[in-house]
Motif scaffolding. Structure first.
Motif, PDB file in Angstrom:
ATOM      1  N   ASN A 148     -55.250 -33.385 -17.071  1.00 19.13           N
ATOM      2  CA  ASN A 148     -55.651 -33.044 -15.706  1.00 19.13           C
ATOM      3  C   ASN A 148     -55.411 -31.562 -15.481  1.00 19.13           C
ATOM      4  OD1 ASN A 148     -56.080 -32.834 -12.983  1.00 19.13           O
ATOM      5  ND2 ASN A 148     -55.102 -34.793 -12.509  1.00 19.13           N
ATOM      6  N   GLU A 149     -56.409 -30.865 -14.956  1.00 20.48           N
ATOM      7  CA  GLU A 149     -56.275 -29.429 -14.739  1.00 20.48           C
ATOM      8  C   GLU A 149     -55.147 -29.109 -13.768  1.00 20.48           C
ATOM      9  OE1 GLU A 149     -57.702 -26.983 -16.317  1.00 20.48           O
ATOM     10  OE2 GLU A 149     -58.765 -28.409 -17.600  1.00 20.48           O
ATOM     11  N   SER A 150     -54.898 -30.018 -12.790  1.00 22.38           N
ATOM     12  CA  SER A 150     -53.858 -29.752 -11.795  1.00 22.38           C
ATOM     13  C   SER A 150     -52.467 -29.822 -12.401  1.00 22.38           C
ATOM     14  CB  SER A 150     -53.968 -30.752 -10.639  1.00 22.38           C
ATOM     15  OG  SER A 150     -53.774 -32.063 -11.110  1.00 22.38           O
ATOM     16  N   THR A 151     -52.308 -30.491 -13.545  1.00 19.23           N
ATOM     17  CA  THR A 151     -50.996 -30.595 -14.195  1.00 19.23           C
ATOM     18  C   THR A 151     -51.014 -29.913 -15.560  1.00 19.23           C
ATOM     19  OG1 THR A 151     -51.601 -32.738 -15.153  1.00 19.23           O
ATOM     20  CG2 THR A 151     -50.501 -32.770 -13.018  1.00 19.23           C
ATOM     21  N   ARG A 152     -51.930 -28.982 -15.741  1.00 20.10           N
ATOM     22  CA  ARG A 152     -52.113 -28.352 -17.051  1.00 20.10           C
ATOM     23  C   ARG A 152     -50.852 -27.620 -17.506  1.00 20.10           C
ATOM     24  NH1 ARG A 152     -56.858 -27.265 -19.700  1.00 20.10           N
ATOM     25  NH2 ARG A 152     -56.718 -25.737 -21.363  1.00 20.10           N
ATOM     26  N   GLU A 153     -50.110 -27.086 -16.525  1.00 19.19           N
ATOM     27  CA  GLU A 153     -48.930 -26.297 -16.868  1.00 19.19           C
ATOM     28  C   GLU A 153     -47.850 -27.161 -17.502  1.00 19.19           C
ATOM     29  OE1 GLU A 153     -45.705 -23.328 -14.668  1.00 19.19           O
ATOM     30  OE2 GLU A 153     -47.432 -24.129 -13.569  1.00 19.19           O
ATOM     31  N   TYR A 154     -47.775 -28.472 -17.112  1.00 18.60           N
ATOM     32  CA  TYR A 154     -46.696 -29.339 -17.587  1.00 18.60           C
ATOM     33  C   TYR A 154     -47.164 -30.343 -18.637  1.00 18.60           C
ATOM     34  CZ  TYR A 154     -45.270 -27.623 -13.000  1.00 18.60           C
ATOM     35  OH  TYR A 154     -45.005 -26.840 -11.929  1.00 18.60           O
ATOM     36  N   ASP A 155     -48.449 -30.441 -18.871  1.00 15.50           N
ATOM     37  CA  ASP A 155     -48.998 -31.511 -19.709  1.00 15.50           C
ATOM     38  C   ASP A 155     -49.634 -30.902 -20.942  1.00 15.50           C
ATOM     39  OD1 ASP A 155     -49.980 -33.771 -20.750  1.00 15.50           O
ATOM     40  OD2 ASP A 155     -51.432 -34.189 -19.161  1.00 15.50           O
ATOM     41  N   THR A 156     -49.212 -31.341 -22.123  1.00 12.31           N
ATOM     42  CA  THR A 156     -49.794 -30.824 -23.363  1.00 12.31           C
ATOM     43  C   THR A 156     -51.073 -31.546 -23.743  1.00 12.31           C
ATOM     44  OG1 THR A 156     -48.536 -32.371 -24.711  1.00 12.31           O
ATOM     45  CG2 THR A 156     -47.491 -30.265 -24.199  1.00 12.31           C
ATOM     46  N   GLY A 157     -51.398 -32.638 -23.045  1.00 11.51           N
ATOM     47  CA  GLY A 157     -52.579 -33.412 -23.403  1.00 11.51           C
ATOM     48  C   GLY A 157     -52.309 -34.438 -24.487  1.00 11.51           C
ATOM     49  N   LEU A 158     -51.028 -34.602 -24.851  1.00 11.32           N
ATOM     50  CA  LEU A 158     -50.671 -35.568 -25.897  1.00 11.32           C
ATOM     51  C   LEU A 158     -49.776 -36.686 -25.378  1.00 11.32           C
ATOM     52  CD1 LEU A 158     -49.967 -33.169 -28.897  1.00 11.32           C
ATOM     53  CD2 LEU A 158     -51.968 -34.605 -28.546  1.00 11.32           C
ATOM     54  N   ASP A 159     -49.353 -36.593 -24.099  1.00 12.33           N
ATOM     55  CA  ASP A 159     -48.450 -37.617 -23.561  1.00 12.33           C
ATOM     56  C   ASP A 159     -49.086 -39.003 -23.618  1.00 12.33           C
ATOM     57  OD1 ASP A 159     -46.449 -35.879 -23.128  1.00 12.33           O
ATOM     58  OD2 ASP A 159     -46.727 -35.682 -20.960  1.00 12.33           O
ATOM     59  N   MET A 160     -50.288 -39.156 -23.052  1.00  7.95           N
ATOM     60  CA  MET A 160     -50.925 -40.467 -23.017  1.00  7.95           C
ATOM     61  C   MET A 160     -51.305 -40.968 -24.411  1.00  7.95           C
ATOM     62  SD  MET A 160     -50.558 -41.246 -19.958  1.00  7.95           S
ATOM     63  CE  MET A 160     -51.440 -42.793 -19.935  1.00  7.95           C
ATOM     64  N   PRO A 161     -51.833 -40.114 -25.334  1.00 10.71           N
ATOM     65  CA  PRO A 161     -52.066 -40.603 -26.702  1.00 10.71           C
ATOM     66  C   PRO A 161     -50.779 -41.068 -27.387  1.00 10.71           C
ATOM     67  CG  PRO A 161     -53.350 -38.624 -26.313  1.00 10.71           C
ATOM     68  CD  PRO A 161     -52.455 -38.783 -25.134  1.00 10.71           C
ATOM     69  N   ILE A 162     -49.659 -40.347 -27.161  1.00  3.75           N
ATOM     70  CA  ILE A 162     -48.386 -40.757 -27.760  1.00  3.75           C
ATOM     71  C   ILE A 162     -47.959 -42.109 -27.207  1.00  3.75           C
ATOM     72  CG2 ILE A 162     -45.923 -40.229 -27.802  1.00  3.75           C
ATOM     73  CD1 ILE A 162     -46.675 -37.278 -28.101  1.00  3.75           C
ATOM     74  N   ILE A 163     -48.103 -42.271 -25.871  1.00  5.70           N
ATOM     75  CA  ILE A 163     -47.741 -43.545 -25.248  1.00  5.70           C
ATOM     76  C   ILE A 163     -48.561 -44.681 -25.856  1.00  5.70           C
ATOM     77  CG2 ILE A 163     -47.896 -44.845 -23.083  1.00  5.70           C
ATOM     78  CD1 ILE A 163     -47.185 -42.228 -21.633  1.00  5.70           C
ATOM     79  N   LYS A 164     -49.876 -44.487 -25.946  1.00  2.39           N
ATOM     80  CA  LYS A 164     -50.748 -45.540 -26.464  1.00  2.39           C
ATOM     81  C   LYS A 164     -50.403 -45.881 -27.915  1.00  2.39           C
ATOM     82  CE  LYS A 164     -55.672 -46.730 -26.875  1.00  2.39           C
ATOM     83  NZ  LYS A 164     -55.732 -47.012 -28.293  1.00  2.39           N
TER      84      LYS A 164
END
Length: 682
Positions: free
Chosen positions: A622-638
């Motif tokens: 999400n662009e609004s949380t880009r500063e805190y999110d690497t884009g790998l949290d949800m793939p790691i969870i899954k």
């Protein structure tokens, strides 16, 4: 003068007396006439009431200015109702139609009209039906309706009789036309008037209309020519007719296209009235030619059946020999009894094992998968499966015996699974051969796999913060204002942190891809851990957000991987906190039927529908949380959940919030539920 005054006074007095007498006489005459009119009116009202009552008719008026319905009763007495009270006598939707009709007449869109409405149904009674005719009773000088007249007639019995007649007629035609036997009807003159499709098929008649136009008589049928139908009661008769011979000698029904000997069985019934007058003849018959001929074929089939049975026995013997020689076994699993039957003989069951007995024969490392397989079959999953297990037995070479089970569901006529049928094969040699090959190639591939996985994940996502660090570091050597140096340092620090987090996530997901993450399953009190990990994930929640963790257990000891499962809970709570600026976040869990169900629900921004399907894509954020999110949290969870044998589902609506559902299969060791669910709020 005095005399004149007295004379005038006497005259006036006489006139007054005469006037009084006249008024009394007139009053008596008026009273008598009024009484006669009232009597006649009462008689007419009584007669009208009797007529209306006998016809089940009621009269009412409606004053649109006062919005009052007046129902006329016996004695010309009217009972007033408001529209709401009046509507209670009718079906709600039908009263709306009646109201629209009155509005149309008041607005002079219609002069008068009729409508059929349903009344309110009483328990144990038929719903009343009314035919209502609405017209104008009185208009003003401009022709605007002032009072409407409604004539309401109860047609319930008429409708019931019509429906009963329609059902009887439909039942007759349905039975007559759809009967599985030949149905033929002759009228009182013995003329054919109706014949169903089955009879047309039996006699080979192609056109019903052509047959009925010829007015075929019952005496035209050779088998019926000598029967006296007027004195015939219900009779069953059989006949044998040589159709070819009959056509040559006396063909009275040329429409028949059948030939050869015709065996026919029929029941003949006469329809008589109370005076025993004949009203018609109906025959119900069937062609038994095939039945007679099949009797001769039956002996041949019996011989063939004996020969076939012998072949089947030989076939079963060969299969049994093959099963014993190859070491393959057949098995059946019955979800109703939870019983597994294994055999090497099609004629008998060799072993009947319960689920507990099966688990005791399987290696400890495979028992969890076995329980999952039994659970899926107990739930009657509509899918075939092939799976392998290590047993506790050893072969001659001291190797653990490895069995492969392949099965398909077996259903009944209603499509419900009754049991599973399959083959059990000893794949010990194949398994250990493949294991040796895998061991030889695994070492060579491990290094290459790790390198490729790491390089694949090292995308521009790493270069972006790295370039930012290099760029701001380079600004120190370029001409710059000293007041900007804290900004440069903060940006370098922030991008370095992002780079470190990104590298850690890439290394972890690379280990997941390479199946190098170890899962340590042990008995864990999940009730004692759940709330703590939730609040760790909500550590940086916005001030306007209320969070709650629902814990329905005092004690819940399950066999899980504590570290990785709690990591999933914490990351999902962090994801909910990042996307929720106001409202609530609620986390809860429940243990049911060998599964731990966890849900985390928020009222945050939600996820657009077009992006929901890409939620688990790597480096998607999400662009609004880009500063805190690497884009790998949800793939790691899954990936973590799937490697633990579980599933995750995300439901979201943009602007309303997101709910994450996680299901992890596990074994429950001990449980103690709370009497009331405790909810802690922050």
């Amino acid at each position: 003068m005095i005399m004149d005054f007295q004379h005038i006074a006497l005259c006036l007095l006489a006139v007054l007396v005469i006037a009084i007498v006249v008024m009394i006489i007139y009053n008596r005459i008026y009273y008598r006439r009024e009484k006669d009119i009232i009597t006649r009116t009462s008689q007419m009202n009584t007669q009208l009431a009797l007529v209306l009552d006998s016809n089940k008719t009621q009269i009412w008026t409606y004053d649109p200015m006062k919005r009052i319905f007046v129902v006329l009763q016996e004695g010309n007495i009217g009972k007033e109702y408001t529209p709401f009270d009046f509507s209670q006598f009718f079906n709600h939707d039908d009263f709306n139609d009646l109201r629209q009709l009155t509005v149309a007449i008041i607005h002079r869109e219609k002069e008068a009209d009729s409508i059929t409405v349903r009344g309110q149904k009483e328990e144990g009674k038929t719903t009343p039906i009314y035919d209502i005719h609405v017209s104008v009773l009185r208009r003003d000088k401009q022709g605007i309706p002032q009072v409407l007249l409604g004539i309401q007639r109860d047609t319930t019995e008429d409708m019931v009789q019509q429906e009963e007649s329609r059902r009887l007629s439909l039942r007759y035609h349905t039975v007559f036309d759809s009967s599985l036997v030949d149905m033929i009807f002759y009228n009182e003159d013995g003329i054919l008037t109706d014949i169903n499709d089955k009879a047309l098929e039996s006699f080979g008649v192609k056109s019903r209309e052509a047959l009925l136009r010829r007015k075929v008589k019952i005496t035209d049928i050779p088998a019926y020519r000598d029967i006296d139908f007027k004195h015939l009661e219900n009779t069953v008769m059989s006949s044998i007719t040589d159709i070819d011979d009959t056509k040559q000698k006396d063909e009275r029904i040329p429409e028949l296209t059948i030939g050869g000997k015709y065996y026919y069985e029929a029941t003949i019934s006469t329809l008589l009235d109370e005076q025993q007058n004949l009203h018609g003849v109906i025959t119900a018959g069937r062609n038994i030619t095939e039945m007679v001929q099949s009797h001769h074929r039956q002996q041949e089939k019996t011989k063939l059946l004996k020969a076939t049975t012998k072949e089947i026995e030989t076939y079963i013997t060969n299969i049994n020999f093959t099963l014993r020689a190859s070491g393959v076994r057949i098995f059946h699993y019955y979800p109703d009894t939870h019983q597994l039957d294994i055999s090497s003989d099609l004629n008998k069951v060799q072993y009947s094992l319960s689920q507990i007995r099966c688990a005791s024969l399987i290696d400890q490392s495979d028992r969890r998968r076995l329980r999952g397989l039994f659970l899926r079959m107990d739930h009657r999953r509509q899918q075939a499966f092939t799976t392998s297990f290590h047993t506790i037995f050893h072969d001659e070479q001291k190797r653990r015996i490895h069995l492969t089970f392949s099965a398909v569901p077996v259903t009944n006529k209603e499509g419900i699974i009754t049991h599973y049928f399959g083959l059990c094969r000893n794949d010990t040699e194949i398994f250990y051969t493949e294991a040796r090959l895998c061991e030889e190639t695994e070492k060579a591939q491990e290094t290459e796999s790790l390198k490729n996985t790491f390089l694949t994940n090292m995308s521009y996502e790493i270069r972006t913060p790295l370039n930012a660090v290099i760029g701001f570091a380079g600004l120190y050597n370029a001409p710059h204002d000293e007041a900007d140096e804290p900004v440069f340092a903060e940006e370098i620090k922030r991008n370095t942190g992002r780079l470190l987090q990104l590298v850690n996530d890439i290394l972890f997901i690379s280990k997941l891809d390479a199946k190098m993450v170890e899962f340590n399953y042990k008995d864990t009190d999940f009730a004692a851990l759940f709330e703590g990990y939730c609040y760790m994930g909500w550590n940086n929640v916005s001030p306007g957000v209320t969070v709650s963790a629902e814990n329905p257990y005092n004690l819940l000891i399950v066999k899980i991987d504590e570290k990785n499962l709690c990591e999933v809970v914490q990351k999902l709570c962090e994801h909910a906190a990042r996307n929720t600026t106001e409202g609530t976040i609620r986390a809860k869990y429940e243990y049911r039927h060998g599964e731990l169900s966890i849900s985390i629900e928020d009222t945050g921004k939600g996820i657009p529908h077009e992006k929901l399907s890409h939620l688990f894509d790597r480096f998607t954020r999400n662009e609004s949380t880009r500063e805190y999110d690497t884009g790998l949290d949800m793939p790691i969870i899954k990936e973590l959940i799937e490697q633990m044998g579980g599933t995750i589902e995300i439901q979201s609506e943009e602007g309303k919030g997101t709910t994450a559902y996680v299901i992890i299969p596990c074994e429950m060791m001990s449980m103690e539920k709370k009497e009331l669910e405790g909810v802690r709020e922050l």
